[in-house]
Motif scaffolding. Structure first.
Motif, PDB file in Angstrom:
ATOM      1  N   ASP A  54     -23.400  32.857 -37.792  1.00  0.00           N
ATOM      2  CA  ASP A  54     -22.798  31.037 -38.748  1.00  0.00           C
ATOM      3  C   ASP A  54     -23.005  31.643 -40.247  1.00  0.00           C
ATOM      4  OD1 ASP A  54     -23.229  28.797 -40.221  1.00  0.00           O
ATOM      5  OD2 ASP A  54     -25.329  28.268 -39.441  1.00  0.00           O
ATOM      6  N   VAL A  55     -20.946  31.847 -40.451  1.00  0.00           N
ATOM      7  CA  VAL A  55     -20.794  32.272 -42.014  1.00  0.00           C
ATOM      8  C   VAL A  55     -21.218  30.883 -43.145  1.00  0.00           C
ATOM      9  CG1 VAL A  55     -19.371  33.724 -40.469  1.00  0.00           C
ATOM     10  CG2 VAL A  55     -17.940  30.888 -40.899  1.00  0.00           C
ATOM     11  N   GLU A  56     -21.601  30.008 -42.329  1.00  0.00           N
ATOM     12  CA  GLU A  56     -22.387  29.046 -43.485  1.00  0.00           C
ATOM     13  C   GLU A  56     -23.518  28.865 -44.220  1.00  0.00           C
ATOM     14  OE1 GLU A  56     -20.087  26.994 -44.790  1.00  0.00           O
ATOM     15  OE2 GLU A  56     -18.424  26.534 -43.091  1.00  0.00           O
ATOM     16  N   ASP A  57     -24.179  30.202 -43.131  1.00  0.00           N
ATOM     17  CA  ASP A  57     -25.912  29.849 -43.787  1.00  0.00           C
ATOM     18  C   ASP A  57     -26.415  31.624 -43.319  1.00  0.00           C
ATOM     19  OD1 ASP A  57     -28.523  29.995 -44.400  1.00  0.00           O
ATOM     20  OD2 ASP A  57     -29.115  28.573 -41.868  1.00  0.00           O
TER      21      ASP A  57
ATOM     22  N   PRO B   8      -8.926  32.954 -46.371  1.00  0.00           N
ATOM     23  CA  PRO B   8     -10.195  32.787 -46.341  1.00  0.00           C
ATOM     24  C   PRO B   8     -10.117  31.632 -45.685  1.00  0.00           C
ATOM     25  CG  PRO B   8     -10.223  33.275 -48.483  1.00  0.00           C
ATOM     26  CD  PRO B   8      -8.715  33.132 -48.269  1.00  0.00           C
ATOM     27  N   THR B   9      -9.841  31.170 -44.235  1.00  0.00           N
ATOM     28  CA  THR B   9      -9.888  29.969 -43.688  1.00  0.00           C
ATOM     29  C   THR B   9     -11.215  29.247 -42.839  1.00  0.00           C
ATOM     30  OG1 THR B   9      -8.598  30.781 -41.741  1.00  0.00           O
ATOM     31  CG2 THR B   9      -7.359  29.836 -43.241  1.00  0.00           C
ATOM     32  N   VAL B  10     -12.144  30.207 -43.237  1.00  0.00           N
ATOM     33  CA  VAL B  10     -13.403  29.463 -42.125  1.00  0.00           C
ATOM     34  C   VAL B  10     -14.561  30.004 -43.536  1.00  0.00           C
ATOM     35  CG1 VAL B  10     -12.657  30.296 -40.546  1.00  0.00           C
ATOM     36  CG2 VAL B  10     -13.625  31.732 -41.053  1.00  0.00           C
ATOM     37  N   GLY B  11     -15.626  29.884 -43.203  1.00  0.00           N
ATOM     38  CA  GLY B  11     -17.192  30.109 -43.956  1.00  0.00           C
ATOM     39  C   GLY B  11     -16.802  29.651 -45.603  1.00  0.00           C
ATOM     40  N   ALA B  12     -18.053  29.990 -46.711  1.00  0.00           N
ATOM     41  CA  ALA B  12     -17.729  29.451 -47.645  1.00  0.00           C
ATOM     42  C   ALA B  12     -16.593  29.791 -48.276  1.00  0.00           C
ATOM     43  CB  ALA B  12     -19.193  29.588 -48.516  1.00  0.00           C
TER      44      ALA B  12
ATOM     45  N   PHE C  36     -16.033  41.532 -41.540  1.00  0.00           N
ATOM     46  CA  PHE C  36     -16.172  40.474 -41.509  1.00  0.00           C
ATOM     47  C   PHE C  36     -14.892  40.015 -41.172  1.00  0.00           C
ATOM     48  CE2 PHE C  36     -14.235  41.212 -45.662  1.00  0.00           C
ATOM     49  CZ  PHE C  36     -13.089  40.796 -45.968  1.00  0.00           C
ATOM     50  N   ASP C  37     -14.179  39.265 -39.570  1.00  0.00           N
ATOM     51  CA  ASP C  37     -13.730  37.663 -39.801  1.00  0.00           C
ATOM     52  C   ASP C  37     -13.557  36.833 -39.593  1.00  0.00           C
ATOM     53  OD1 ASP C  37     -14.825  38.140 -37.261  1.00  0.00           O
ATOM     54  OD2 ASP C  37     -13.883  40.193 -36.043  1.00  0.00           O
ATOM     55  N   ARG C  38     -13.794  36.374 -38.312  1.00  0.00           N
ATOM     56  CA  ARG C  38     -15.350  35.234 -38.459  1.00  0.00           C
ATOM     57  C   ARG C  38     -16.464  34.682 -38.889  1.00  0.00           C
ATOM     58  NH1 ARG C  38     -13.215  34.318 -32.548  1.00  0.00           N
ATOM     59  NH2 ARG C  38     -11.139  33.038 -33.074  1.00  0.00           N
TER      60      ARG C  38
ATOM     61  N   LEU D 184     -13.543  35.425 -46.028  1.00  0.00           N
ATOM     62  CA  LEU D 184     -14.080  36.119 -47.099  1.00  0.00           C
ATOM     63  C   LEU D 184     -15.079  35.497 -48.187  1.00  0.00           C
ATOM     64  CD1 LEU D 184     -13.740  38.858 -49.471  1.00  0.00           C
ATOM     65  CD2 LEU D 184     -11.566  36.891 -50.235  1.00  0.00           C
ATOM     66  N   GLY D 185     -15.124  34.182 -48.162  1.00  0.00           N
ATOM     67  CA  GLY D 185     -16.663  33.544 -49.452  1.00  0.00           C
ATOM     68  C   GLY D 185     -17.901  34.266 -48.368  1.00  0.00           C
ATOM     69  N   SER D 186     -17.707  33.988 -47.303  1.00  0.00           N
ATOM     70  CA  SER D 186     -19.201  34.587 -46.550  1.00  0.00           C
ATOM     71  C   SER D 186     -19.456  35.879 -46.851  1.00  0.00           C
ATOM     72  CB  SER D 186     -19.033  34.143 -45.348  1.00  0.00           C
ATOM     73  OG  SER D 186     -19.146  33.271 -44.985  1.00  0.00           O
ATOM     74  N   ALA D 187     -18.158  36.727 -46.225  1.00  0.00           N
ATOM     75  CA  ALA D 187     -18.623  37.901 -46.791  1.00  0.00           C
ATOM     76  C   ALA D 187     -18.956  38.373 -48.177  1.00  0.00           C
ATOM     77  CB  ALA D 187     -17.512  39.282 -46.238  1.00  0.00           C
TER      78      ALA D 187
END
Length: 851
Positions: A305-308, A375-379, A281-283, A349-352
């Motif tokens: 889409d790391v939010e979904d 972790p600045t992006v994603g969940a 994972f990255d972004r 990280l959260g999305s991973a």
């Protein structure tokens, strides 16, 4: 006591606190020493087995002993604060000793001990009380000619099933008593039937992820070998620091034994039947089809889409590591290359973690994450933490120990409910907010490993060693723990890394050999002195090989009505372990200064209670300490000098990492972490740390007190706090010692970085001294199961001396007093309470006193 002829001056380190007011001249050699008790206990139990029946004094946790299970669990598994339980709540309150137990269900046993017996129960399952649901154990009684058994916990009489019936002898014991381990062993494993399988858990975070395996709303989850998800951070920071490359290399070594100097490849650390999945994972998230392919890197499927989050494939996601060896080797060899990371600085990280949860949903297992970027992006996306130094000493200090996004705790709780443990290896160069992301590991019972400013030369060996321990140690998943106690006692509080369900059960995604839980009890009614008090802990779990079991640990304790008996059989190790966990658990709700004051009050209260009820005839000016708690003041001081609780500024990530570790440590590890083991290497006798010619056993040298007052400038010393080891080299050290250990004869020629590049950490020389020191290091590594960081510190030369001096807990350092001054402070409190009748706590106590 050994007295150095030329003690060294106090090493350079952080400022401590001086004792305010006049203090009597006291010889530091005359105050109680924790080392004396350790060495005396070691001498007693090194040749004598410990029999676990009630009424015996128990070996202290730091001793290597052999326990003979006679119906009570070994203290390795279940240890209590006093082996004589107070009969009433009033007596317990007067003694001030917390009634607590430290439970370490899968603790490593001594190789000389009998393994925990495994009992096959068939389709009926283990016999259980119809009243409290407690398990059959050696302390139950048989009545009605063997057709019923009386529960020792609640007193209910339960019918014996026809398949389990056996006649009784003249002593009302079953004729098959000796053939049934559950009737004569304190710790036993039951193989359990389908009724004990883990239930399917429903997602409790709406639309958090799309699960890979559809979950039914009814039915049970069939046990299977534990599956692993390895998630690698491939952002630019992780790849440029070589952290990801080192993690991939370590995993390859563990899976396939790539080390060139090995005659044959070692067996895999994973259980037969276990499968692995690899995510990067990255972004964005990257999943890999690991099914065997041609000689090419496996196909990568990107989830932008790391939010979904969803899992984009089913076939090839999990594979047997041996069957897909070529594919996995090519993938791990390519991950972490600098050019692959590009300039992507974000990491989801959260999305991973959500991807790992989705992959393991419906089966359980373990997620192992290697992360180096905030972790600045994603969940659960986080912003850069604000300046924290201005928060210490204010009410906002408590916010440093709380997650800044609720997503992380919710994610951890959901993983725990699904039987998924999350372990994290953190190799960052900037703050990564351990308070937020670390809560996932804490709630699921996982591990945190910490490598700030990751340096491959310094940290890669340690990372590989810790990863090996993570995969090779006894580990269970899908775990549920329930603690029961006999009538008159009740469980009041749990401390540790777990998720406590609404039913008051403790749930762990994974539970391993190094993890322990603290449980406190209080009285519900008066206990009968003529009867035992009982504690039973049951852990329902799935083994790494895929078998569903229940481990049951039992303890029968004597009941006492006299304070003298309570103190005589008190266990300081358990009390200290419970105290430090209770203190750390208050960090999110209380200021550090207030927690430190509470620790001092607790220590003084226990010693004051002994004076009042066991030594009242002594003069108030005389300090009287019970034998069981002779070292309690120095361990209390050590708690206040530990990184989570010390007064000076410590980076919040370091505090939270250390808090996570201490909350899950077993008793032995906690005691050795709080009071580091210090050895004088230059004084080793010729036969120490070398195999005995007749027995082959190796005798380890005696310890010394952790203070500069007992050190000499011509000495070589090794200190070990279970996190790192440091060899201190005095300015006046003998050139021959340097030649024998480092192959140089001048202290200025000693390279403080020489220990980085050697797998044995020290040069393998043929001298006796080199062999002795390397044997000591190897023994310490074997004890803990992994190889910690080893540093060299030359007197007044190397920065590592600051860390070394902070580990000398008897000195004035870490923004706290010296042991001698602190002992005087505790004595002053006790003396004032005895002469004035004031309480140590509350409004009339000593809070706010100017020390």
């Amino acid at each position: 006591m050994y007295t150095p002829r030329h003690p060294i001056p106090q090493p350079p380190h952080s400022a401590g606190l001086a004792y305010k007011g006049l203090r009597a001249a006291i010889d530091p050699h005359a105050i109680p020493s924790p080392v004396e008790a350790i060495e005396l206990d070691k001498e007693r139990w090194e040749s004598e087995p410990f029999m676990t029946l009630p009424g015996n004094h128990v070996p202290i946790s730091t001793t290597d002993y052999v326990a003979i299970d006679q119906g009570n669990s070994s203290p390795r598994f279940l240890r209590v604060s006093t082996w004589n339980v107070p009969s009433t709540s009033r007596l317990a309150s007067e003694c001030e000793i917390p009634i607590a137990a430290i439970i370490q269900p899968f603790a490593d046993q001594d190789p000389r001990e009998e393994p925990v017996p495994l009992v096959e129960t068939g389709d009926m399952g283990p016999a259980r009380c119809a009243g409290c649901r407690g398990y059959i154990n050696p302390w139950c009684k048989w009545v009605s000619g063997g057709t019923k058994w009386k529960c020792n916990l609640c007193g209910h009489e339960t019918e014996v099933s026809p398949e389990y019936f056996c006649n009784l002898d003249a002593n009302f014991m079953r004729l098959d008593h000796l053939q049934r381990p559950e009737l004569n062993k304190g710790t036993v494993d039951f193989i359990v039937p389908e009724a004990y399988w883990a239930p399917h858990s429903l997602p409790n975070i709406t639309s958090l992820y799309e699960p890979l395996v559809p979950e039914s709303r009814s039915g049970l989850r069939q046990p299977q070998p534990m599956d692993y998800v390895f998630a690698f951070d491939v952002s630019s920071e992780a790849t440029r620091s070589r952290f990801t490359a080192a993690a991939c290399s370590s995993l390859l070594d563990l899976l396939y034994g790539r080390t060139s100097n090995e005659a044959s490849a070692p067996t895999s650390c994973l259980s037969p039947g276990s499968r692995i999945c690899i995510i990067s994972f990255d972004r964005t998230l990257h999943f890999y089809d690991l099914a065997p392919h041609d000689d090419r890197i496996p196909p990568m499927l990107v989830v932008p889409d790391v939010e979904d989050v969803y899992v984009p494939l089913k076939t090839g996601l999990f594979v047997d590591p041996q069957e897909a060896r070529n594919t996995i080797t090519k993938l791990l060899s390519s991950l972490g290359q600098v050019e692959d990371g590009g300039e992507v600085r974000e990491a989801a990280l959260g999305s991973a973690l959500i991807g790992g949860l989705a992959a393991l949903s419906g089966r359980g297992g373990q997620v192992v994450v290697f992360a180096a970027t905030l972790p600045t992006v994603g969940a659960g996306a986080l912003t850069t933490p604000a300046e924290e130094s201005t928060l210490y000493g204010t009410d906002k200090e408590k916010s440093l120990f709380l997650p800044r996004s609720d997503t992380w705790r919710e994610l951890g709780e959901q993983c725990a409910q699904h039987g998924i443990g999350v372990s994290m290896f953190l190799g960052m160069s900037k703050p990564i907010d351990v308070a937020s992301i670390g809560v996932v590991a804490s709630v699921t019972g996982g591990e945190l490993s910490f490598y700030p400013r990751f340096d491959p030369a310094r940290d890669a060996t340690v990372l590989g060693s810790q990863l090996r321990r993570l995969l090779a140690r006894t580990t269970a998943y899908n775990c549920t723990m329930r603690v029961r106690c006999s009538n008159g006692l009740r469980v009041s509080k749990y401390y540790g890394n777990f998720y406590e369900s609404a039913a008051a059960d403790l749930q762990f995604g994974t539970l391993d050999a190094d993890k322990a839980v603290s449980v406190s009890f209080d009285h519900g009614r008066t206990l009968d002195e003529r009867e035992y008090a009982y504690i039973q802990c049951a852990v329902l779990y799935t083994t790494a090989s895929g078998q569903r079991r229940v481990r049951v640990m039992n303890l029968a304790l004597q009941v006492a009505a006299l304070a003298g008996s309570i103190f005589r059989y008190a266990d300081m190790d358990t009390v200290v372990c419970h105290m430090v966990r209770e203190a750390i658990s208050k960090l999110p709700s209380q200021r550090i200064l207030s927690i430190q004051e509470t620790l001092t009050e607790t220590c003084s209260s226990i010693l004051l209670a002994y004076r009042k009820h066991c030594a009242a005839s002594q003069a108030p000016s005389q300090l009287i300490i019970p034998e069981a708690f002779r070292a309690l003041p120095v361990y209390t001081l050590a708690m206040m000098k530990s990184k989570p609780l010390k007064g000076r500024n410590v980076i919040a990530d370091v505090r939270n990492y250390s808090a996570h570790k201490i909350m899950s440590m077993g008793v032995r590890t906690t005691m050795q972490h709080l009071y580091p083991r210090l050895l004088a290497l230059h004084d080793l006798q010729d036969n120490v740390a070398l195999p005995d010619p007749t027995t082959g056993q190796i005798e380890m040298p005696s310890l010394m007190r952790a203070s500069h007052l007992f050190m000499e400038g011509h000495g070589l010393y090794l200190i070990d706090n279970e996190e790192q080891m440091i060899i201190w080299i005095g300015n006046s050290v003998s050139p021959q010692l340097l030649k024998d250990l480092f192959d140089v004869d001048d202290i200025f020629q000693v390279d403080p970085h020489m220990v980085r590049l050697s797998s044995t950490q020290l040069p393998a020389l043929s001298t006796r001294f080199s062999t002795q020191v390397r044997n000591i290091l190897a023994y310490r590594h074997a004890q803990r199961g992994w190889q910690p960081k080893l540093l060299l510190a030359r007197q007044n030369m190397d920065a590592a001396e600051i860390e070394f001096s902070d580990m000398l807990v008897e000195d004035q350092n870490n923004a706290a007093m010296s042991y001698l001054d602190y002992l005087c402070l505790v004595h002053k409190q006790i003396n004032a309470a005895l002469t004035s009748g004031a309480s140590l706590g509350g409004g009339s106590g000593f809070r706010g006193a100017p020390w």
